[in-house]
Design a protein around this motif. Structure first.
Motif, PDB file in Angstrom:
ATOM      1  N   VAL A 381       0.920  -1.116   0.105  1.00  9.61           N
ATOM      2  CA  VAL A 381       0.095   0.064  -0.074  1.00  9.61           C
ATOM      3  C   VAL A 381       0.886   1.347   0.113  1.00  9.61           C
ATOM      4  N   ALA A 405       3.255  -5.574 -10.989  1.00  6.34           N
ATOM      5  CA  ALA A 405       2.820  -5.424  -9.472  1.00  6.34           C
ATOM      6  C   ALA A 405       3.165  -6.617  -8.607  1.00  6.34           C
ATOM      7  N   MET A 407       5.253  -8.792  -5.619  1.00  4.79           N
ATOM      8  CA  MET A 407       5.829  -8.441  -4.482  1.00  4.79           C
ATOM      9  C   MET A 407       7.153  -9.290  -4.483  1.00  4.79           C
ATOM     10  N   ASP A 432       6.442  -5.609   5.037  1.00 12.51           N
ATOM     11  CA  ASP A 432       6.859  -6.932   5.803  1.00 12.51           C
ATOM     12  C   ASP A 432       6.713  -8.116   4.957  1.00 12.51           C
ATOM     13  N   GLY A 433       5.415  -8.314   4.303  1.00 16.02           N
ATOM     14  CA  GLY A 433       5.167  -9.200   3.472  1.00 16.02           C
ATOM     15  C   GLY A 433       6.115  -9.314   2.008  1.00 16.02           C
ATOM     16  N   GLY A 434       6.165  -8.381   1.373  1.00 15.05           N
ATOM     17  CA  GLY A 434       6.968  -8.261   0.264  1.00 15.05           C
ATOM     18  C   GLY A 434       8.671  -8.774   0.552  1.00 15.05           C
ATOM     19  N   ASP A 459       3.474  -3.733   9.464  1.00 21.82           N
ATOM     20  CA  ASP A 459       2.290  -3.638  10.004  1.00 21.82           C
ATOM     21  C   ASP A 459       1.781  -5.105  10.307  1.00 21.82           C
ATOM     22  N   GLY A 463      -1.104  -5.473   4.249  1.00 16.73           N
ATOM     23  CA  GLY A 463      -1.627  -4.257   4.637  1.00 16.73           C
ATOM     24  C   GLY A 463      -2.717  -4.006   3.308  1.00 16.73           C
ATOM     25  N   MET A 464      -2.032  -4.015   1.946  1.00 19.14           N
ATOM     26  CA  MET A 464      -2.774  -3.419   0.732  1.00 19.14           C
ATOM     27  C   MET A 464      -4.199  -4.308   0.613  1.00 19.14           C
ATOM     28  N   TYR A 528      -1.103   2.565   9.208  1.00 22.77           N
ATOM     29  CA  TYR A 528      -2.198   2.631   8.030  1.00 22.77           C
ATOM     30  C   TYR A 528      -3.468   2.931   8.416  1.00 22.77           C
TER      31      TYR A 528
HETATM   32  C1  LIG Z   1       3.846 -12.238  -5.510  1.00 19.35           C
HETATM   33  C2  LIG Z   1       2.501 -11.556  -5.251  1.00 19.35           C
HETATM   34  N1  LIG Z   1       1.686 -11.893  -4.458  1.00 19.35           N
HETATM   35  C3  LIG Z   1       0.423 -11.411  -3.776  1.00 19.35           C
HETATM   36  C4  LIG Z   1       0.298 -10.255  -4.549  1.00 19.35           C
HETATM   37  C5  LIG Z   1      -1.054  -9.620  -4.035  1.00 19.35           C
HETATM   38  N2  LIG Z   1      -0.701  -8.314  -3.079  1.00 19.35           N
HETATM   39  C6  LIG Z   1      -0.479  -7.225  -3.550  1.00 19.35           C
HETATM   40  S1  LIG Z   1      -0.056  -6.264  -2.126  1.00 19.35           S
HETATM   41  C7  LIG Z   1      -0.114  -7.316  -1.031  1.00 19.35           C
HETATM   42  C8  LIG Z   1       0.076  -7.117   0.287  1.00 19.35           C
HETATM   43  C9  LIG Z   1       1.652  -6.571   0.400  1.00 19.35           C
HETATM   44  O1  LIG Z   1       1.894  -6.689   1.833  1.00 19.35           O
HETATM   45  P1  LIG Z   1       3.163  -5.958   2.491  1.00 19.35           P
HETATM   46  O2  LIG Z   1       4.336  -6.458   1.626  1.00 19.35           O
HETATM   47  O3  LIG Z   1       3.284  -6.278   3.888  1.00 19.35           O
HETATM   48  O4  LIG Z   1       2.812  -4.518   2.146  1.00 19.35           O
HETATM   49  P2  LIG Z   1       1.957  -3.562   2.807  1.00 19.35           P
HETATM   50  O5  LIG Z   1       0.685  -3.596   1.803  1.00 19.35           O
HETATM   51  O6  LIG Z   1       1.358  -4.037   4.090  1.00 19.35           O
HETATM   52  O7  LIG Z   1       2.536  -2.233   3.000  1.00 19.35           O
HETATM   53  C10 LIG Z   1      -0.429  -8.769  -1.556  1.00 19.35           C
HETATM   54  C11 LIG Z   1      -0.810  -9.868  -0.907  1.00 19.35           C
HETATM   55  C12 LIG Z   1       1.208  -9.544  -5.290  1.00 19.35           C
HETATM   56  N3  LIG Z   1       1.095  -8.524  -5.826  1.00 19.35           N
HETATM   57  N4  LIG Z   1       2.345 -10.234  -5.605  1.00 19.35           N
END
Ligand SMILES: Cc1ncc(C[n+]2csc(CCOP(=O)(O)OP(=O)(O)O)c2C)c(N)n1
Length: 546
Positions: A381, A405, A407, A432-434, A459, A463-464, A528
């Motif tokens: 996000v 787009a 991650m 933290d996910g990416g 977070d 989050g997105m 957020y």
């Molecule tokens: C490889 C991949 N898996 C799933 C998604 C779908 N997706 C887009 S944003 C997101 C969440 C990202 O989480 P994070 O990296 O923690 O960032 P935040 O949004 O919390 O700042 C997901 C699962 C994607 N874009 N790419």
């Protein structure tokens, strides 16, 4: 000469500096040939990261980045990186190994049809079946990867082909100039812009080329014409200029869309369908000039009245020489949009609440990055906040992926930027996910003694998707997780780990990380909770009131 030596010579001839990858048994001949070559091997801990690095090298240099993997599982790990390069128009050549093609001893062990698998993901995919074909197929792969619109190419090199003896030399690239737009289309565009009352430039992904940036800057210098950028057009022209009216980070109803709606002629430079389609043609009367390497795709929401097709930089330059500022041009509304946007972006930048809020985060990052510093964003996000609030001053200083787009690309693409620009500040910005999707590359960064800052926005959730879930009116479910202690995690790789403990602490900490050698991982808790209110409501209401 051994065919693998010829292959490496061909790569040298193409100007390849680095090969990123994870070799397997099937690449060992090539690896041995590389050992004594001028090409540097960047051994990574996952093929996907190697692919992201190669693609980003291509994006930054215009020359194809090269990555290498073994057959089967190594090659399948390239899939996401191939899609990233292909959709993002980043020149990249992937080289994968294969079992011998003439006599196979191992049945189907690890054998997949990788050439076929790569078909929808590349401009070119080919299995070498003779050492004699190495020079022309390598040249063809690079030609296609690099020429407009750039993308991914793939060569499969079986073991027994590598072992052949051949008497050939690399093919040299031919000298080729891109076709240029026809005089009549330039004249028609000039006339339309001269006659317009409120002309506006929209700068997209395809304009993100060195010379085009310079030519567009010269156009804005001469005409004072307002401009806006798409996410992948950020920084093509300095966004701190007074003519800048915003980035299309949000799809609709932002301040920038008011400017777009006000324009009677939009000069759409380098529009690429991989970015969100330009919806501006559906809701108001506007004439659109499409300037690109290729004609516009037929689309229900995009039907430009005039197309200027050919080398973009050349066309912009010729138009600039013919255009003169007109007394009847009226940029007042655009100036109002710009002033209100600047004021709105400044709000909250001194907010002391902790965990940190996105407005302050973006401002503090901008302050420490220097003009030419590069931020490489993963996907989450925060990408919207950076696209909208972070003013890029130079092309390719905001590496964000608004095409696949995906991650997981933030850290590898920052590392690729570090290899290409050793003297600039470089920072990966990840959720933290990416971050956790390719965090193993911290070891690669440490091994190569990089000076690199990795900012993790924590977070404890995807989050997105949580934000979208809320928008859909669904209950909070299924998107929260725990995290490792990122400070200890960084230290276990030999990197330096830091934690942001207060809002005021972020900037000095980032400054310290940039001015102290080594890999720095910064754990930054982020709040957020106001995203929805600000991005979905406040901005739209205030934009409507302009
Ligand atoms: C490889 C991949 N898996 C799933 C998604 C779908 N997706 C887009 S944003 C997101 C969440 C990202 O989480 P994070 O990296 O923690 O960032 P935040 O949004 O919390 O700042 C997901 C699962 C994607 N874009 N790419």
């Amino acid at each position: 000469m051994k065919a693998s030596d010829l292959l490496v010579k061909c790569l040298e001839e193409e100007g390849v500096e680095f090969i990123y990858g994870v070799p397997g048994e099937e690449n060992l001949d090539m690896l041995e040939s590389m050992r004594t070559s001028s090409i540097k091997l960047i051994l990574t801990r996952h093929e996907q990261a190697a692919g992201f690095m190669a693609a980003t090298y291509g994006r930054l240099t215009g020359k194809a980045g090269v990555c290498m993997a073994t057959l089967g599982p190594g090659a399948t790990n390239f899939v996401t990186a191939a899609a990233y390069a292909q959709l993002g128009a980043m020149p990249m050549v992937m080289i994968t190994g294969q079992k011998p093609v003439k006599t196979s001893k191992q049945g189907a062990f690890q054998i997949l049809d990788i050439v076929d698998m790569m078909k929808p993901l590349t401009k070119f995919t080919h299995q070498l079946v003779s050492g004699e074909n190495i020079p022309n197929k390598v040249r063809e792969a690079f030609r296609l990867a690099e020429e407009e619109r750039p993308g991914a190419a793939h060569l499969e090199v079986p073991e027994d082909i590598c072992e052949e003896n051949v008497e050939l030399q690399p093919l040299k690239a031919s000298s080729v100039r891109r076709s240029i737009a026809e005089d009549k289309s330039i004249a028609a565009a000039v006339e339309k812009i001269q006659q317009a009352k409120n002309p506006l430039l929209l700068i997209g992904a395809g304009a993100n080329r060195k010379l085009t940036g310079r030519m567009l800057t010269a156009m804005v210098d001469k005409l004072g014409i307002p401009f806006c950028t798409t996410q992948m057009g950020k920084g093509v022209v300095d966004e701190t200029r007074p003519e800048f009216v915003g980035n299309t980070a949000l799809s609709a109803n932002d301040y920038v869309h008011r400017a777009i709606n006000h324009a009677d002629v939009i000069v759409n430079v380098g529009h690429d369908v991989i970015e969100k389609p330009p919806f501006f043609m559906t809701d108001h009367d506007v004439e659109v000039i499409h300037m690109s390497f290729n004609t516009a795709k037929v689309d229900p929401v995009y039907f430009p009245q005039l197309e200027v097709i050919g080398d973009i930089a050349n066309a912009v330059w010729r138009m600039t020489t013919q255009l003169e500022p007109q007394d009847h041009w009226d940029f007042k509304f655009f100036e109002t949009v710009r002033d209100k946007l600047t004021a709105q972006i400044a709000e909250g930048t001194d907010d002391d609440r902790y965990p940190i809020y996105p407005q302050r985060l973006v401002k503090d990052v901008r302050d420490v990055m220097h003009d030419e510093g590069i931020i490489a964003l993963d996907n989450g996000v925060y990408k919207i906040w950076f696209a909208r609030n972070y003013m890029a001053k130079h092309p390719n200083t905001v590496l964000l992926d608004n095409a696949l787009a995906t991650m997981g690309a933030g850290l590898p693409s920052a590392m690729a930027a570090r290899f290409v620009h050793p003297d600039r500040r470089v920072m990966a910005i990840c959720g933290d996910g990416g971050f956790m999707m390719n965090s193993q590359e911290l070891e690669t960064a440490v091994r190569f003694n990089m000076n690199l800052v990795v900012l993790i926005l924590r977070d404890d959730a995807y989050g997105m998707i949580k934000w979208k879930q809320l928008n859909y009116g669904f209950e909070n479910f299924g998107l929260d997780y725990g995290n490792p202690d990122f400070v200890k995690y960084a230290e276990s790789y030999g990197a330096q780990g830091h934690r942001v403990e207060s809002a005021a602490g972020l900037k000095p900490l980032l400054e310290h990380c940039h001015s102290t050698p080594g890999v720095h991982v910064v754990d930054c808790p982020i709040d957020y909770s106001e995203n929805d209110r600000i991005l979905n409501m406040e901005i739209q209401q205030r934009a409507a009131a302009i």
